[in-house]
Design a protein around this motif. Structure first.
Motif, short mmCIF file in Angstrom:
data_model
loop_
_atom_site.label_atom_id
_atom_site.label_comp_id
_atom_site.label_asym_id
_atom_site.label_seq_id
_atom_site.Cartn_x
_atom_site.Cartn_y
_atom_site.Cartn_z
N CYS A 174 -11.37 -4.29 15.69
CA CYS A 174 -11.09 -2.84 16.33
C CYS A 174 -11.53 -1.49 15.73
O CYS A 174 -11.92 -0.91 16.41
CB CYS A 174 -11.05 -3.10 17.82
SG CYS A 174 -11.10 -4.59 19.35
N LEU A 175 -10.02 -1.82 15.35
CA LEU A 175 -10.06 -0.01 14.76
C LEU A 175 -10.90 0.17 13.90
O LEU A 175 -11.80 1.21 13.74
CB LEU A 175 -8.66 -0.45 14.09
CG LEU A 175 -7.63 -0.73 15.15
CD1 LEU A 175 -6.03 -1.04 14.14
CD2 LEU A 175 -7.50 1.17 15.54
N ALA A 176 -11.36 -1.26 12.37
CA ALA A 176 -12.76 -1.12 11.73
C ALA A 176 -13.91 -0.65 12.53
O ALA A 176 -14.71 0.37 12.04
CB ALA A 176 -12.85 -2.27 11.00
N ASP A 177 -14.04 -1.48 13.83
CA ASP A 177 -15.33 -0.68 14.59
C ASP A 177 -15.05 0.11 14.48
O ASP A 177 -16.53 1.01 15.42
CB ASP A 177 -15.01 -2.39 15.28
CG ASP A 177 -15.77 -3.55 15.71
OD1 ASP A 177 -16.29 -3.43 14.08
OD2 ASP A 177 -15.34 -4.30 15.99
N ALA A 178 -14.32 1.56 15.34
CA ALA A 178 -14.27 2.64 15.50
C ALA A 178 -14.22 3.86 14.29
O ALA A 178 -14.12 4.89 13.99
CB ALA A 178 -12.47 2.99 16.16
N GLY A 179 -14.30 3.01 12.77
CA GLY A 179 -14.64 3.56 11.87
C GLY A 179 -13.63 3.72 11.12
O GLY A 179 -13.18 4.83 10.70
N GLU A 180 -11.71 2.67 11.65
CA GLU A 180 -10.92 3.72 10.92
C GLU A 180 -11.20 2.44 9.53
O GLU A 180 -11.40 1.51 9.21
CB GLU A 180 -9.67 3.44 11.87
CG GLU A 180 -9.78 3.86 13.22
CD GLU A 180 -9.38 4.86 12.66
OE1 GLU A 180 -8.02 5.40 12.08
OE2 GLU A 180 -10.41 6.27 13.27
N ARG A 181 -10.54 2.90 8.20
CA ARG A 181 -10.28 1.83 7.37
C ARG A 181 -8.48 1.25 7.26
O ARG A 181 -7.33 2.21 7.96
CB ARG A 181 -10.21 2.62 6.28
CG ARG A 181 -11.19 4.12 5.65
CD ARG A 181 -11.11 4.17 4.43
NE ARG A 181 -9.63 5.42 4.57
CZ ARG A 181 -8.98 5.76 4.12
NH1 ARG A 181 -8.87 6.44 2.35
NH2 ARG A 181 -7.92 6.79 4.22
N VAL A 182 -9.22 0.35 7.36
CA VAL A 182 -8.03 -0.81 7.64
C VAL A 182 -7.92 -2.39 6.89
O VAL A 182 -8.89 -2.79 6.53
CB VAL A 182 -8.87 -1.30 8.78
CG1 VAL A 182 -7.52 -2.50 9.62
CG2 VAL A 182 -8.36 -0.62 10.76
N VAL A 183 -7.00 -2.16 6.67
CA VAL A 183 -6.32 -3.01 5.85
C VAL A 183 -5.31 -4.05 6.51
O VAL A 183 -4.46 -3.27 7.15
CB VAL A 183 -5.44 -3.21 4.46
CG1 VAL A 183 -5.39 -4.18 4.17
CG2 VAL A 183 -6.30 -2.15 3.69
N LEU A 184 -5.52 -5.39 6.38
CA LEU A 184 -5.23 -6.14 7.85
C LEU A 184 -3.96 -7.70 6.27
O LEU A 184 -4.42 -8.12 5.37
CB LEU A 184 -5.92 -7.64 8.37
CG LEU A 184 -5.19 -8.22 8.37
CD1 LEU A 184 -4.50 -7.79 10.33
CD2 LEU A 184 -6.36 -10.30 9.40
N VAL A 185 -2.82 -7.49 6.44
CA VAL A 185 -2.33 -8.17 5.61
C VAL A 185 -1.49 -9.86 6.19
O VAL A 185 -0.92 -9.62 6.76
CB VAL A 185 -1.53 -7.98 4.54
CG1 VAL A 185 -0.21 -8.23 3.93
CG2 VAL A 185 -1.49 -6.64 3.57
N ASP A 186 -1.71 -10.38 5.51
CA ASP A 186 -1.33 -11.98 6.76
C ASP A 186 -0.20 -12.39 6.18
O ASP A 186 0.31 -13.31 4.90
CB ASP A 186 -2.37 -13.08 6.18
CG ASP A 186 -2.10 -14.08 7.25
OD1 ASP A 186 -0.81 -14.13 7.61
OD2 ASP A 186 -2.97 -15.16 7.37
N LEU A 187 0.65 -12.36 6.92
CA LEU A 187 2.18 -12.78 5.93
C LEU A 187 2.58 -13.08 6.91
O LEU A 187 4.08 -13.79 6.65
CB LEU A 187 3.25 -11.08 6.95
CG LEU A 187 4.51 -10.80 5.72
CD1 LEU A 187 4.00 -10.12 4.57
CD2 LEU A 187 5.11 -9.62 6.55
N ASP A 188 2.60 -14.37 7.47
CA ASP A 188 2.18 -15.45 7.20
C ASP A 188 2.20 -16.63 6.44
O ASP A 188 1.50 -17.48 6.34
CB ASP A 188 1.22 -16.60 8.33
CG ASP A 188 2.29 -17.65 9.39
OD1 ASP A 188 3.00 -17.95 8.60
OD2 ASP A 188 1.46 -18.24 10.44
N LEU A 189 3.42 -16.61 4.73
CA LEU A 189 3.02 -16.99 4.14
C LEU A 189 3.05 -18.23 3.91
O LEU A 189 2.19 -18.35 2.73
CB LEU A 189 4.65 -16.01 3.03
CG LEU A 189 4.14 -14.73 3.24
CD1 LEU A 189 5.67 -14.59 2.02
CD2 LEU A 189 3.36 -14.14 2.52
N GLN A 190 3.64 -18.58 4.73
CA GLN A 190 3.12 -20.49 4.55
C GLN A 190 1.93 -20.61 5.03
O GLN A 190 1.51 -22.41 4.21
CB GLN A 190 4.39 -21.05 5.14
CG GLN A 190 6.17 -20.86 4.59
CD GLN A 190 6.41 -21.99 4.57
OE1 GLN A 190 6.27 -22.86 5.62
NE2 GLN A 190 7.72 -22.55 3.73
#
Ligand SMILES: Nc1ncnc2c1ncn2[C@@H]1O[C@H](COP(=O)(O)OP(=O)(O)OP(=O)(O)O)[C@@H](O)[C@H]1O
Ligand SMILES: [Mg+2]
Length: 406
Positions: A174-190
């Motif tokens: 949703c944030l990216a759709d609004a034109g924002e620059r977004v990075v998502l980090v998957d911290l569920d490491l296992q």
């Protein structure tokens, strides 16, 4: 052609002018404006010349050079400072960074002989790269708080399966759709599955980034991000659970700092509970999104989660409470949630039979069923972060969810 980077060299008393001059990159992108034979002259030059970067060179003792760097960092914050040193660098890198230097480059060791052309070439190339990065970083940092320091939302929750990944991935999209620059980090490491839910190919992961070695910088991290069609750039979880242990908390702290400097939003999909990596994310985050569900046992855990956050010193104003699978037939109202947990729910997401299906198809519900109540609630959450919809608006969407589900 791009404007060249204007460079001033300031030599400390024991620095060797010839060695320094021999490694200054002779390329169109770099313009050497002056070489000052001592730090005092260097300071005067700085006051009168508009340069982008200052190369401070010292050998042996570095006290004067470090004091000079500190002065430049406080008086001329828009200039990038790099330290060029010859001689033992024990602990010097850390001290130079603490003083405000962007980087440190080791000069070729002279040993009474001029350095070989190959050695000169190597150091010159290293210096060139370091200068470009340092000047770009300085520009970003001084460009304004919005650019320099994105917000970081840690999506966490005490129990597994509550909907953290649904919320984190939807929020990012949703944030990216609004034109924002977004990075998502998957911290569920296992057992992270954010990449899967977004339909990304299992390519490079955070584990690959860790084992690649070397120093961490924006360009390098960029190589390990996979871009989703929405524009969200994702750092995926390790491919196998045994790789999780390689990802250390110190590394994560550095990573978060770096990503916050290069994106408008850094969204973290947490593992269940308060694992060391989740605690590191909470410490580094500007915002916490606590995800729970609404049955009695889950509410107890949500209450414990909120208490844990309070014990960690997190300001309640930085926390949003999201309740997932919130349907009125469970018989719990927002007022009940407030009474039990001590925190009013910010957003309620109803169950939707296509959430699991859309995850399997790799198309988040906010795109595949954009008109559904679940998608609406998730969009309302992202708008509340962007400040488009205030608390009152969220309250209305909460009530609508309850009414419709009832
Ligand atoms: N509102 C919802 N309606 C229907 N299904 C849902 C909803 N929210 C989540 N689910 C489904 O429940 C499962 C768990 O959701 P999700 O993976 O987002 O939880 P999680 O908190 O990330 O879990 P984990 O702790 O295991 O990482 C998934 O299969 C997801 O598709
Ligand atoms: Mg998850």
């Amino acid at each position: 052609m791009a404007t060249p980077i204007r460079v001033l060299v300031a030599l400390d008393a024991d620095a060797d002018r010839d060695t320094v001059e021999a490694v200054i990159p002779v390329v169109p992108g770099i313009e050497l404006t002056a070489v000052a034979d001592d730090l005092e002259t260097g300071w005067r030059e700085l006051e009168h010349t508009g340069v982008d970067a200052v190369l401070v060179s010292c050998a042996g003792r570095a006290e004067q050079a470090l004091a000079f760097i500190e002065g430049v960092a406080s008086e001329f914050p828009d200039r990038a400072v790099l330290l060029l040193h010859s001689g033992g660098a024990n602990g010097l890198f850390r001290r130079a960074l603490a003083a405000g230097a962007e980087d440190l480059v080791a000069l070729p060791v002279a040993n009474g002989e001029p350095p070989s052309p190959a050695e000169r070439e190597r150091v010159s190339a290293e210096l060139h790269g370091a200068l470009e990065k340092a000047v770009a970083r300085r520009k970003r940092v001084t460009a304004g708080p919005g650019l320099a320091h994105g917000r970081m939302i840690a999506v966490v929750g005490p129990k597994g399966g509550a909907g953290k990944t649904l919320v984190a991935t939807s929020l990012a999209v949703c944030l990216a759709d609004a034109g924002e620059r977004v990075v998502l980090v998957d911290l569920d490491l296992q057992f992270g599955d954010a990449g899967l839910v977004l339909g990304l190919p299992p390519s490079k992961t955070i584990y690959d980034l860790v084992v690649s070695g070397g120093s961490l910088d924006e360009e390098k991290v960029d190589d390990y991000l996979t871009t989703h069609e929405s524009g969200v750039r994702v750092l995926q979880a390790p491919a196998r659970p045994d790789q999780a242990a390689a990802v250390e908390v110190d590394f994560l702290r550095q990573l978060f700092k770096l990503l916050r400097a290069s994106a408008d939003w850094l969204v973290i999909d947490g593992s269940p509970g308060f694992t060391p990596e989740v605690i590191a994310a909470i410490d580094a985050a500007s915002d916490i999104c606590l995800v729970g569900t609404v049955d009695a046992a889950a509410l107890k855990n949500t209450k414990l989660g909120l208490e844990t956050l309070r014990l960690m010193g997190v300001d309640p104003a930085r926390i949003k409470l999201v309740l997932n699978r919130a349907d009125s037939r469970i018989g719990v109202t927002p007022e009940d949630v407030h009474a039990v947990t001590g925190h009013p729910p910010d957003v309620l997401i109803p169950s939707h039979r296509d959430v699991a299906r859309s995850s399997s198809d790799g198309r988040p519900i906010v795109s595949s069923h954009a008109g559904s109540d679940a998608a609406r609630a998730l969009r309302a959450l992202s708008r509340s972060y962007m400040g488009v919809e205030g608390p009152a608006g969220i309250g209305q969407s909460l009530r609508r969810v309850f009414r419709r589900a009832g």
